[in-house]
Design a protein around this motif. Structure first.
Motif, PDB file in Angstrom:
ATOM      1  N   VAL A   9      -9.001  -9.307   8.956  1.00 29.30           N
ATOM      2  CA  VAL A   9      -9.255 -10.621   7.563  1.00 29.30           C
ATOM      3  C   VAL A   9     -10.363 -10.506   6.697  1.00 29.30           C
ATOM      4  CG1 VAL A   9      -9.890 -12.371   9.920  1.00 29.30           C
ATOM      5  CG2 VAL A   9      -7.601 -12.910   7.993  1.00 29.30           C
ATOM      6  N   GLY A  10      -9.431 -10.442   5.647  1.00 27.81           N
ATOM      7  CA  GLY A  10      -9.282 -10.706   4.440  1.00 27.81           C
ATOM      8  C   GLY A  10     -10.211  -9.860   3.655  1.00 27.81           C
ATOM      9  N   GLY A  12     -11.320  -9.383   0.754  1.00 32.15           N
ATOM     10  CA  GLY A  12     -12.092  -9.821  -0.799  1.00 32.15           C
ATOM     11  C   GLY A  12     -13.153  -8.335  -1.373  1.00 32.15           C
ATOM     12  N   ARG A  13     -13.966  -9.275  -2.255  1.00 33.00           N
ATOM     13  CA  ARG A  13     -15.205  -9.065  -2.377  1.00 33.00           C
ATOM     14  C   ARG A  13     -15.783  -7.494  -1.504  1.00 33.00           C
ATOM     15  NH1 ARG A  13     -19.926 -12.061  -4.582  1.00 33.00           N
ATOM     16  NH2 ARG A  13     -19.469 -13.439  -2.711  1.00 33.00           N
ATOM     17  N   CYS A  35      -5.324  -8.057   6.848  1.00 32.87           N
ATOM     18  CA  CYS A  35      -4.355  -9.166   6.779  1.00 32.87           C
ATOM     19  C   CYS A  35      -5.118 -10.738   5.468  1.00 32.87           C
ATOM     20  CB  CYS A  35      -4.715  -9.904   8.248  1.00 32.87           C
ATOM     21  SG  CYS A  35      -4.213 -11.903   7.502  1.00 32.87           S
ATOM     22  N   SER A  36      -4.536 -10.483   4.984  1.00 25.87           N
ATOM     23  CA  SER A  36      -5.215 -11.798   3.343  1.00 25.87           C
ATOM     24  C   SER A  36      -3.799 -12.530   2.970  1.00 25.87           C
ATOM     25  CB  SER A  36      -5.578 -10.893   2.016  1.00 25.87           C
ATOM     26  OG  SER A  36      -5.490 -11.531   1.299  1.00 25.87           O
ATOM     27  N   VAL A  38      -3.002 -13.352   0.452  1.00 20.95           N
ATOM     28  CA  VAL A  38      -2.766 -12.781  -1.271  1.00 20.95           C
ATOM     29  C   VAL A  38      -2.034 -11.491  -0.357  1.00 20.95           C
ATOM     30  CG1 VAL A  38      -3.152 -12.238  -2.984  1.00 20.95           C
ATOM     31  CG2 VAL A  38      -4.973 -13.699  -1.873  1.00 20.95           C
ATOM     32  N   SER A  74     -13.139 -13.423   6.253  1.00 21.26           N
ATOM     33  CA  SER A  74     -12.281 -14.536   5.836  1.00 21.26           C
ATOM     34  C   SER A  74     -13.175 -15.634   4.961  1.00 21.26           C
ATOM     35  CB  SER A  74     -11.371 -15.184   6.064  1.00 21.26           C
ATOM     36  OG  SER A  74     -11.830 -15.574   7.518  1.00 21.26           O
ATOM     37  N   SER A  76     -16.034 -18.750   4.655  1.00 21.38           N
ATOM     38  CA  SER A  76     -16.475 -19.332   5.744  1.00 21.38           C
ATOM     39  C   SER A  76     -16.057 -19.789   6.901  1.00 21.38           C
ATOM     40  CB  SER A  76     -18.209 -19.567   5.480  1.00 21.38           C
ATOM     41  OG  SER A  76     -19.087 -18.578   4.597  1.00 21.38           O
ATOM     42  N   GLU A  96     -18.280 -11.916   9.793  1.00 24.83           N
ATOM     43  CA  GLU A  96     -18.858 -12.156   8.287  1.00 24.83           C
ATOM     44  C   GLU A  96     -20.032 -13.424   8.588  1.00 24.83           C
ATOM     45  OE1 GLU A  96     -20.540 -11.543   6.520  1.00 24.83           O
ATOM     46  OE2 GLU A  96     -20.353  -8.758   6.708  1.00 24.83           O
ATOM     47  N   PRO A  98     -21.636 -16.478   7.764  1.00 19.32           N
ATOM     48  CA  PRO A  98     -22.805 -17.358   8.921  1.00 19.32           C
ATOM     49  C   PRO A  98     -21.199 -18.168   9.666  1.00 19.32           C
ATOM     50  CG  PRO A  98     -22.114 -19.392   7.398  1.00 19.32           C
ATOM     51  CD  PRO A  98     -21.399 -18.084   6.704  1.00 19.32           C
ATOM     52  N   PHE A 168     -15.428 -20.120  -8.217  1.00 21.21           N
ATOM     53  CA  PHE A 168     -15.607 -19.874  -6.355  1.00 21.21           C
ATOM     54  C   PHE A 168     -15.583 -21.255  -5.419  1.00 21.21           C
ATOM     55  CE2 PHE A 168     -17.162 -19.540  -2.207  1.00 21.21           C
ATOM     56  CZ  PHE A 168     -15.732 -19.326  -1.423  1.00 21.21           C
ATOM     57  N   HIS A 184     -29.607 -14.869   5.735  1.00 18.75           N
ATOM     58  CA  HIS A 184     -29.779 -12.866   6.285  1.00 18.75           C
ATOM     59  C   HIS A 184     -31.174 -13.836   6.190  1.00 18.75           C
ATOM     60  CE1 HIS A 184     -26.165 -11.310   5.827  1.00 18.75           C
ATOM     61  NE2 HIS A 184     -26.100 -12.271   4.499  1.00 18.75           N
ATOM     62  N   PHE A 285     -24.793  -7.507  -3.926  1.00 19.75           N
ATOM     63  CA  PHE A 285     -25.286  -6.986  -2.617  1.00 19.75           C
ATOM     64  C   PHE A 285     -24.406  -5.653  -1.849  1.00 19.75           C
ATOM     65  CE2 PHE A 285     -20.863  -8.375  -1.485  1.00 19.75           C
ATOM     66  CZ  PHE A 285     -20.578  -9.524  -2.095  1.00 19.75           C
TER      67      PHE A 285
HETATM   68  P1  NAI Z   1     -14.110 -13.766  -1.256  1.00 17.16           P
HETATM   69  O1  NAI Z   1     -13.161 -14.782  -2.009  1.00 17.16           O
HETATM   70  O2  NAI Z   1     -14.581 -11.928  -1.831  1.00 17.16           O
HETATM   71  O3  NAI Z   1     -12.344 -13.328  -0.463  1.00 17.16           O
HETATM   72  C1  NAI Z   1     -11.807 -13.381   0.929  1.00 17.16           C
HETATM   73  C2  NAI Z   1     -10.927 -13.163   1.565  1.00 17.16           C
HETATM   74  O4  NAI Z   1     -10.464 -13.857   2.043  1.00 17.16           O
HETATM   75  C3  NAI Z   1      -9.728 -12.731   0.584  1.00 17.16           C
HETATM   76  O5  NAI Z   1      -8.852 -11.333   0.569  1.00 17.16           O
HETATM   77  C4  NAI Z   1      -8.660 -13.919   0.526  1.00 17.16           C
HETATM   78  O6  NAI Z   1      -7.812 -13.453   0.546  1.00 17.16           O
HETATM   79  C5  NAI Z   1      -8.557 -13.963   2.119  1.00 17.16           C
HETATM   80  N1  NAI Z   1      -8.659 -15.344   2.894  1.00 17.16           N
HETATM   81  C6  NAI Z   1      -8.987 -16.356   2.165  1.00 17.16           C
HETATM   82  N2  NAI Z   1      -8.058 -17.298   3.185  1.00 17.16           N
HETATM   83  C7  NAI Z   1      -7.272 -17.020   4.004  1.00 17.16           C
HETATM   84  C8  NAI Z   1      -7.122 -17.463   5.107  1.00 17.16           C
HETATM   85  N3  NAI Z   1      -6.846 -18.698   6.133  1.00 17.16           N
HETATM   86  N4  NAI Z   1      -6.337 -16.357   6.021  1.00 17.16           N
HETATM   87  C9  NAI Z   1      -6.779 -14.820   5.403  1.00 17.16           C
HETATM   88  N5  NAI Z   1      -7.338 -14.528   4.620  1.00 17.16           N
HETATM   89  C10 NAI Z   1      -7.718 -15.633   3.839  1.00 17.16           C
HETATM   90  O7  NAI Z   1     -15.347 -13.412  -0.131  1.00 17.16           O
HETATM   91  P2  NAI Z   1     -16.152 -12.814  -0.165  1.00 17.16           P
HETATM   92  O8  NAI Z   1     -16.832 -12.823  -0.735  1.00 17.16           O
HETATM   93  O9  NAI Z   1     -15.971 -11.264   0.421  1.00 17.16           O
HETATM   94  O10 NAI Z   1     -16.761 -13.259   1.476  1.00 17.16           O
HETATM   95  C11 NAI Z   1     -16.316 -13.203   2.802  1.00 17.16           C
HETATM   96  C12 NAI Z   1     -17.060 -13.657   3.778  1.00 17.16           C
HETATM   97  O11 NAI Z   1     -18.050 -12.528   3.503  1.00 17.16           O
HETATM   98  C13 NAI Z   1     -17.683 -15.544   3.262  1.00 17.16           C
HETATM   99  O12 NAI Z   1     -17.820 -15.784   4.511  1.00 17.16           O
HETATM  100  C14 NAI Z   1     -19.101 -14.445   2.861  1.00 17.16           C
HETATM  101  O13 NAI Z   1     -20.130 -15.638   3.147  1.00 17.16           O
HETATM  102  C15 NAI Z   1     -18.839 -13.092   3.927  1.00 17.16           C
HETATM  103  N6  NAI Z   1     -20.130 -12.443   2.855  1.00 17.16           N
HETATM  104  C16 NAI Z   1     -21.212 -11.887   3.808  1.00 17.16           C
HETATM  105  C17 NAI Z   1     -22.135 -10.653   2.700  1.00 17.16           C
HETATM  106  C18 NAI Z   1     -23.119 -10.629   3.867  1.00 17.16           C
HETATM  107  O14 NAI Z   1     -24.127  -9.208   2.736  1.00 17.16           O
HETATM  108  N7  NAI Z   1     -23.296 -10.115   4.830  1.00 17.16           N
HETATM  109  C19 NAI Z   1     -22.382 -10.592   1.976  1.00 17.16           C
HETATM  110  C20 NAI Z   1     -20.511 -11.872   0.332  1.00 17.16           C
HETATM  111  C21 NAI Z   1     -20.311 -12.497   1.732  1.00 17.16           C
END
Ligand code: NAI
Length: 341
Positions: A9-10, A12-13, A35-36, A38, A74, A76, A96, A98, A168, A184, A285
């Motif tokens: 699920v999720g 995104g990036r 799943c997303s 979008v 998805s 946080s 993912e 936190p 964002f 982290h 990252f």
């Molecule tokens: P993003 O905003 O790029 O992607 C989020 C994704 O979740 C999108 O596909 C969006 O459509 C989807 N989404 C949103 N609400 C949803 C819902 N209710 N049900 C299903 N899908 C949903 O976010 P990003 O940057 O990919 O971050 C995602 C998570 O990963 C965050 O919790 C962030 O803290 C964590 N993260 C961890 C990193 C690490 O180094 N371990 C680095 C970047 C992010």
């Protein structure tokens, strides 16, 4: 050997990166569902990678009887609820970071994980799987630097990403600088020092972009932490790093010092020309931690196959959330905060 069938699920990036790893780079693993919210993202990944199932509703994905495990990438604020839902239906779960944005919800997840002892739960503290961070841990355990008593961490995001972050952050609550970025580093500090935090004083502000004040967050912040054994933690987090993505960690011990990532170089190429001697910097990252994202995912799948638990526990998620929240409280009140565990 049976393949572990995963639904993510999720997309995104980071979700997209994890999805690619699950689909193509891990033996005995199949990315079965995506799943997303979008719809276009779902369709695009299904078409491009030939994924059999796609959903815009998380609950619908959880109803797929073919799945063994759920991978949560998805935003946080959804992690806690989505982890609990998946666990209660018998899935192994990777989430993912936190763990949660509030201490109460993180504790709630801890209860849920403990109630399902036969399912694997893993949190995405991927730095613990990065080769350099792992080598540092081995050296500390071998006593090379004596007893570690100070850790200094820099977590700096590229200035080039500030605009997209502000867009964002205006629409989503990500917990603020310390919970979102330093989490982290808090985990690394606990891992390397083997101690919990006792008290914290955190400050910060908006220096290049006053918009961070408007969203009640800091563009750059610093936290000074005293650990239970009087060890010191210095954590700097920022979103305005001119030269790129800079993650640096220093651990000082009674007999020596370790540094990881002091020069956040992209590769070993050194450019020498009229401007001077240049080493290019990693830009984010995904580039810096590519190997760690793959290795942590391999570990999750291997834990399921071998019926064992990963070294990262839900307690690591809870403790780092407690520390992150204490930093946030200190930053907001200007006071020294006792970290209550
Ligand atoms: P993003 O905003 O790029 O992607 C989020 C994704 O979740 C999108 O596909 C969006 O459509 C989807 N989404 C949103 N609400 C949803 C819902 N209710 N049900 C299903 N899908 C949903 O976010 P990003 O940057 O990919 O971050 C995602 C998570 O990963 C965050 O919790 C962030 O803290 C964590 N993260 C961890 C990193 C690490 O180094 N371990 C680095 C970047 C992010």
């Amino acid at each position: 050997m049976k393949k572990v069938k995963v639904g993510i699920v999720g997309l995104g990036r980071l979700g997209r990166k994890h999805a690619g790893n699950l689909a193509f780079r891990i033996p005995h693993c199949e990315l079965t569902a995506v799943c997303s919210v979008v719809e276009e993202e779902v369709q695009e990944v299904m078409d491009a990678w030939n994924i059999p199932y796609g959903y815009t509703k998380y609950e619908d994905m959880l109803a797929n009887p073919e799945l063994d495990a759920i991978f949560i990438a998805s935003p946080s604020n959804f992690h806690c609820e989505q982890i609990k839902q998946a666990l209660s239906l018998g899935f192994h779960v990777f989430s993912e970071k936190p763990l949660g944005l509030y201490v109460e919800e993180a504790l709630d997840v801890e209860t849920a994980v403990k109630a399902h002892p036969d399912q694997v739960f893993m949190l995405g503290f991927m730095r613990r799987y990065d080769r350099s961070y792992m080598a540092a841990k081995e050296k500390i355990e071998a006593g090379i630097i004596g007893k570690p008593f100070l850790i200094r961490c820099y977590g700096l995001d590229p200035a080039s990403k500030m605009d997209s972050f502000l867009t964002f952050a205006r629409a989503n609550y990500s917990g603020g600088l310390f919970l979102d970025m330093s989490i982290h580093d808090f985990d690394l500090a606990r891992w390397y020092l083997g101690e919990e935090a006792k008290e914290v004083w955190a400050i910060g502000g908006s220096y290049a972009r006053p918009e961070f004040d408007e969203i009640e967050d800091a563009e750059t912040g610093a936290a000074m932490v005293r650990f239970e054994n009087n060890a010191i933690g210095i954590f700097v987090a920022g979103r305005n790093c001119a030269h790129g993505y800079h993650i640096e960690t220093e651990i000082i011990g009674t007999k020596g010092t370790l540094r990881i990532g002091t020069v956040p170089e992209r590769n070993q190429v050194v450019i020498m020309k009229d401007e001077g001697v240049i080493q290019e910097c990693v830009d984010g990252f995904l580039e810096r931690f590519e190997q760690a994202y793959l290795s942590e995912t391999e570990e999750f799948i291997n834990c399921i196959l071998d019926k064992r638990k990963p070294a990262i526990t839900v307690k690591d998620g809870v403790q780092s959330t407690i520390l992150g929240y204490s930093c946030k409280k200190s930053f907001e009140t200007g006071r020294l905060i006792q970290v209550k565990t």
